[in-house]
Design an enzyme around this catalytic site. Structure first.
Site, PDB file in Angstrom:
ATOM      1  N   SER A   1     -10.447   1.530   5.272  1.00 42.94           N
ATOM      2  CA  SER A   1      -9.001   1.777   5.258  1.00 42.94           C
ATOM      3  C   SER A   1      -8.437   1.671   6.656  1.00 42.94           C
ATOM      4  O   SER A   1      -9.118   2.004   7.642  1.00 42.94           O
ATOM      5  CB  SER A   1      -8.758   3.191   4.711  1.00 42.94           C
TER       6      SER A   1
ATOM      7  N   TYR B   1     -10.723  12.396   5.411  1.00 46.10           N
ATOM      8  CA  TYR B   1     -10.824  11.157   4.615  1.00 46.10           C
ATOM      9  C   TYR B   1     -11.023   9.960   5.545  1.00 46.10           C
ATOM     10  O   TYR B   1     -11.919   9.141   5.356  1.00 46.10           O
ATOM     11  CB  TYR B   1      -9.560  10.988   3.759  1.00 46.10           C
TER      12      TYR B   1
ATOM     13  N   LYS C   1     -14.423   7.376   6.201  1.00 45.16           N
ATOM     14  CA  LYS C   1     -14.461   5.900   6.172  1.00 45.16           C
ATOM     15  C   LYS C   1     -15.082   5.364   7.459  1.00 45.16           C
ATOM     16  O   LYS C   1     -15.923   4.447   7.427  1.00 45.16           O
ATOM     17  CB  LYS C   1     -13.042   5.337   5.992  1.00 45.16           C
TER      18      LYS C   1
HETATM   19  C1  UD1 Z   1      -1.543   7.004   2.654  1.00 44.35           C
HETATM   20  C2  UD1 Z   1      -2.584   7.756   3.427  1.00 44.35           C
HETATM   21  C3  UD1 Z   1      -3.626   6.781   3.929  1.00 44.35           C
HETATM   22  C4  UD1 Z   1      -4.229   6.015   2.757  1.00 44.35           C
HETATM   23  C5  UD1 Z   1      -3.106   5.315   1.972  1.00 44.35           C
HETATM   24  C6  UD1 Z   1      -3.667   4.690   0.711  1.00 44.35           C
HETATM   25  C7  UD1 Z   1      -1.471   9.745   4.358  1.00 44.35           C
HETATM   26  C8  UD1 Z   1      -0.956  10.415   5.591  1.00 44.35           C
HETATM   27  N1  UD1 Z   1      -1.971   8.505   4.511  1.00 44.35           N
HETATM   28  O1  UD1 Z   1      -0.912   6.097   3.542  1.00 44.35           O
HETATM   29  O2  UD1 Z   1      -4.645   7.468   4.625  1.00 44.35           O
HETATM   30  O3  UD1 Z   1      -5.152   5.056   3.218  1.00 44.35           O
HETATM   31  O4  UD1 Z   1      -2.118   6.276   1.584  1.00 44.35           O
HETATM   32  O5  UD1 Z   1      -2.671   3.949   0.068  1.00 44.35           O
HETATM   33  O6  UD1 Z   1      -1.451  10.295   3.272  1.00 44.35           O
HETATM   34  N2  UD1 Z   1       6.731   8.182   1.102  1.00 44.35           N
HETATM   35  C9  UD1 Z   1       7.903   8.822   0.740  1.00 44.35           C
HETATM   36  N3  UD1 Z   1       7.898   9.571  -0.402  1.00 44.35           N
HETATM   37  C10 UD1 Z   1       6.798   9.697  -1.202  1.00 44.35           C
HETATM   38  C11 UD1 Z   1       5.604   9.033  -0.830  1.00 44.35           C
HETATM   39  C12 UD1 Z   1       5.604   8.304   0.345  1.00 44.35           C
HETATM   40  O7  UD1 Z   1       8.914   8.734   1.437  1.00 44.35           O
HETATM   41  O8  UD1 Z   1       6.862  10.393  -2.231  1.00 44.35           O
HETATM   42  C13 UD1 Z   1       6.714   7.343   2.323  1.00 44.35           C
HETATM   43  C14 UD1 Z   1       5.755   7.803   3.393  1.00 44.35           C
HETATM   44  O9  UD1 Z   1       6.356   8.711   4.280  1.00 44.35           O
HETATM   45  C15 UD1 Z   1       5.410   6.469   4.073  1.00 44.35           C
HETATM   46  C16 UD1 Z   1       5.489   5.456   2.938  1.00 44.35           C
HETATM   47  O10 UD1 Z   1       6.293   6.058   1.930  1.00 44.35           O
HETATM   48  O11 UD1 Z   1       6.384   6.132   5.041  1.00 44.35           O
HETATM   49  C17 UD1 Z   1       4.132   5.121   2.338  1.00 44.35           C
HETATM   50  O12 UD1 Z   1       3.461   6.308   1.969  1.00 44.35           O
HETATM   51  P1  UD1 Z   1       2.081   6.286   1.141  1.00 44.35           P
HETATM   52  O13 UD1 Z   1       2.222   5.380  -0.014  1.00 44.35           O
HETATM   53  O14 UD1 Z   1       1.707   7.713   0.870  1.00 44.35           O
HETATM   54  O15 UD1 Z   1       1.062   5.607   2.136  1.00 44.35           O
HETATM   55  P2  UD1 Z   1       0.643   6.036   3.644  1.00 44.35           P
HETATM   56  O16 UD1 Z   1       1.167   7.364   4.011  1.00 44.35           O
HETATM   57  O17 UD1 Z   1       0.961   4.894   4.536  1.00 44.35           O
END
Ligand code: UD1
Length: 335
Positions: A124, A148, A152
Site C-alpha cells: 500500500s 496497518y 505492510k
Molecule cells: C485510507 C487509509 C489508507 C489505505 C486506504 C485504502 C487512512 C488514514 N488511510 O486511505 O491507509 O491504504 O484507505 O483504500 O485511513 N473522506 C471523506 N469522508 C469519508 C471518507 C473519506 O471526506 O467518509 C476523504 C478523506 O479525508 C480523504 C479521501 O476522502 O481525503 C479518501 O479517503 P479514503 O477513501 O478513506 O482513503 P485514504 O484516507 O486516502
C-alpha cells in the site's frame, strides 16, 4: 499454470482472479472468509464461466498451506489476505502484526518448503506515510503512521531479506494508491462490512439512500478546493497490474516494489461532482472536521511500473464511478 491467491475472495484479490483467468493462469483461491463472502465465488463463476478451486483456510495455518502446495502445481503466489482497517490497527496492533506479518512469514516458509519461489504482495502507498514531495515515487522515505502501514512495510522487508538470502526467489510488492471501481459486469465490487471507512463505498451507499449523507473530512487543506486529494485507481487496472507482475516474476530476479496509481489527483468534491455527472444522482454532504491521520494530497508517480512492468492505468475517474455505481445499484445490500 496454477497460482495461489490468498485473500482471493476479497476486493482486489477477486478482481485479480478475473484478470489472471483472462491471461491464461489458473487461480487457486485461498481465503478464510473472515472478511469476504463465499458468494463472491459464484460471481466469479458467472463472470469467468468457470468455478475456481477454493480452499477455506487461514494463511497462518501451515498444514493447510502445505496441503495446498501438495494438491496443486502452484508456481507463484499472490498474497492479498490481510486485515486492512487503519483505525482498528491502531486499537489492536498485535492482531495486525500477528495476522499480517507473522502469517506472511508462515506463507513464505511454506513456499520455501514447497519449492515455490515467486511472490506478489499486496502492499500500500500507506508505507510512505506523510508525503514529503509529490508525486510519490518508490524511493520516497518510508514512515508509516499506523500499525496497518507498518505491517505492510515489515512484510516488504521480510520479502527483501528472503530474496537477499535466496538468489532463486523473486518477489514483487505492489503499492496501491486508492483502489475504487468494480467489475464492469456489475456482478463484483467492493463489499465492505458495516459502515465504510473509505470514501467511495460511503459515496455509493449514500447515493442509494443507505446513508443519510457524506461527511467530508475537512475543506481547509492546502488543495485547490480545500478537500483532500487522492490518486484513485480502478480495481481492474490494479488487477491487470498484478498479471503484469506475475509475468515479470519469470524474468526479474530479487525484490522489487512498484507504485500502482494513475498519477492524477482528484479531490473529494471532484469525486462528488463527477459522480453526479456520471450517474445523475447527487450525494448530500456536509463538511466536518479533518480525520486524524489524513494528509492533504497523495498522488503516485507510476513511472517505474510503466517502465518495468509495462503497466499503466487505463480507466478514468468516470469509469471508476460508473462501475462502482453499477455494482452498488445491483447489490445495494452487498453480497
Ligand atoms: C485510507 C487509509 C489508507 C489505505 C486506504 C485504502 C487512512 C488514514 N488511510 O486511505 O491507509 O491504504 O484507505 O483504500 O485511513 N473522506 C471523506 N469522508 C469519508 C471518507 C473519506 O471526506 O467518509 C476523504 C478523506 O479525508 C480523504 C479521501 O476522502 O481525503 C479518501 O479517503 P479514503 O477513501 O478513506 O482513503 P485514504 O484516507 O486516502
Amino acid at each position: 499454470m496454477d497460482v495461489l491467491v490468498t485473500g482471493g475472495l476479497g476486493y482486489v484479490g477477486s478482481h485479480t482472479c478475473i484478470a489472471l483467468h483472462q491471461a491464461g493462469y489458473r487461480p487457486v483461491i485461498y481465503d478464510n472468509l473472515s472478511n469476504a463472502s463465499i458468494v463472491v465465488l459464484d460471481q466469479l463463476a458467472k463472470i469467468c464461466g468457470k468455478r475456481f478451486s477454493f480452499i477455506q483456510a487461514d494463511v497462518g495455518d501451515a498444514l493447510a498451506l502445505r496441503q495446498c502446495f501438495t494438491d496443486f502445481s502452484i508456481e507463484a503466489v499472490l498474497h492479498f489476505a490481510a486485515y486492512k482497517a487503519v483505525g482498528e490497527s491502531t486499537a489492536q496492533p498485535l492482531n495486525y502484526y500477528q495476522n499480517n506479518v507473522c502469517h506472511s512469514a508462515t506463507l513464505m516458509s511454506e513456499m520455501q518448503n514447497a519449492g515455490v519461489r515467486r511472490l506478489v504482495f499486496s502492499s500500500s502507498a500507506t508505507v510512505y506515510g506523510v508525503p514529503q514531495y509529490l508525486p510519490i515515487d518508490e524511493n520516497h522515505s518510508k514512515a508509516p503512521t499506523n500499525p496497518y502501514g507498518w505491517s505492510k512495510l515489515m512484510v516488504e522487508q521480510i520479502m527483501r531479506d528472503q530474496c537477499s538470502a535466496n538468489a532463486d526467489w523473486l518477489a514483487i510488492a505492489l503499492r496501491y494508491f486508492n483502489p475504487v471501481g468494480a467489475h464492469p459486469s456489475g456482478l463484483l465490487g467492493e463489499n465492505p462490512s458495516g459502515i465504510p471507512n473509505n470514501l467511495m463505498p460511503y459515496v455509493t451507499q449514500t447515493a442509494t439512500g443507505h446513508r443519510e449523507k457524506l461527511y467530508i473530512y475537512g475543506n481547509d487543506y492546502d488543495t485547490p478546493d480545500g478537500t483532500g486529494v487522492r490518486d484513485y485507481v480502478h480495481v481492474m487496472d490494479l488487477a491487470e497490474g498484478h498479471v503484469q507482475a506475475v509475468d515479470r516474476l519469470f524474468s526479474e530476479q530479487g525484490f522489487h516494489a512498484f507504485n500502482l496509481g494513475t498519477g492524477n489527483g482528484a479531490s473529494v468534491l471532484d469525486v462528488l461532482k463527477e459522480f453526479e455527472l456520471v450517474t445523475g444522482v447527487s450525494v448530500p454532504y456536509s463538511i466536518t472536521h479533518r480525520r486524524p491521520g489524513d494528509v492533504a494530497v497523495s498522488v503516485a508517480s507510476p513511472a517505474l511500473a510503466r517502465q518495468v512492468l509495462e503497466w499503466h492505468a487505463q480507466r478514468d475517474l468516470k469509469t471508476m464511478l460508473g462501475d462502482s455505481w453499477r455494482w452498488q445499484s445491483n447489490y445495494p445490500e452487498g453480497i
